[in-house]
Design a protein around this motif. Structure first.
Motif, short mmCIF file in Angstrom:
data_model
loop_
_atom_site.label_atom_id
_atom_site.label_comp_id
_atom_site.label_asym_id
_atom_site.label_seq_id
_atom_site.Cartn_x
_atom_site.Cartn_y
_atom_site.Cartn_z
N HIS A 53 0.83 -1.09 0.14
CA HIS A 53 -0.02 -0.02 -0.20
C HIS A 53 1.06 1.37 -0.06
N LYS A 56 -2.59 5.62 1.55
CA LYS A 56 -3.68 4.55 1.79
C LYS A 56 -3.21 4.01 3.25
N SER A 85 -11.43 1.96 0.59
CA SER A 85 -12.76 1.68 -0.03
C SER A 85 -12.22 0.66 -1.19
N ASP A 86 -13.28 0.12 -1.79
CA ASP A 86 -13.42 -0.79 -2.73
C ASP A 86 -12.05 -0.26 -3.90
N GLU A 87 -12.42 1.04 -4.34
CA GLU A 87 -11.51 1.69 -5.16
C GLU A 87 -10.18 1.65 -4.66
N ASP A 88 -9.99 1.96 -3.27
CA ASP A 88 -8.63 1.99 -2.92
C ASP A 88 -7.85 0.49 -3.02
N ARG A 89 -8.54 -0.40 -2.64
CA ARG A 89 -8.08 -1.81 -2.85
C ARG A 89 -7.94 -2.32 -4.06
N ILE A 90 -8.45 -1.99 -5.27
CA ILE A 90 -8.63 -2.56 -6.57
C ILE A 90 -7.34 -2.73 -6.85
N PRO A 91 -6.05 -2.00 -7.12
CA PRO A 91 -4.83 -2.25 -7.51
C PRO A 91 -4.26 -3.44 -6.64
N GLU A 101 -6.09 -6.63 -7.83
CA GLU A 101 -5.59 -7.07 -8.98
C GLU A 101 -4.30 -7.78 -8.94
#
Length: 108
Positions: free
Chosen positions: A7, A11, A22-28, A31
């Motif tokens: 992270h 973050k 958030s989900d957006e924070d976690r996406i990378p 993936e």
């Protein structure tokens, strides 16, 4: 050896300030995990929430972790384990050598 995604500082600061990602924070991060999992054996070190919270709280108190234990529940609530995807659960409440022995048995 695959590159491990860490992270970024923004973050980490968010979590340190008791703000769940958030989900957006976690996406990378997700993936990268997805790609690594598709290429290797995945072992879930499975343990109860109370044990996890105690372990994280201990690390925070020692200055070895940036996220407060109370944010752990938000992560657990989002965890989805589909054993049909080849995920192996290993009881992580046991002594470390027993855990390692079980994982070795899965690999070899």
């Amino acid at each position: 050896m695959p590159m491990i995604f860490i992270h970024n500082q923004t973050k980490k600061e968010k979590m340190k300030n008791r703000i769940p990602l958030s989900d957006e924070d976690r996406i990378p991060w997700l993936e990268v995990l997805r790609d690594l999992l598709n290429a290797s054996l995945f072992v879930l070190l499975d343990v109860g929430v109370e044990v996890l919270m105690n372990r994280v709280a201990k690390r925070v108190a020692e200055g070895n972790h940036f996220m407060p234990a109370e944010l752990l529940q938000s992560q657990i609530d989002l965890l989805e384990v589909d054993v049909s995807e080849g995920i192996h659960k290993v009881d992580a409440s046991r002594i470390p050598q027993d855990i390692v022995d079980e994982i070795k048995a899965l690999i070899f």
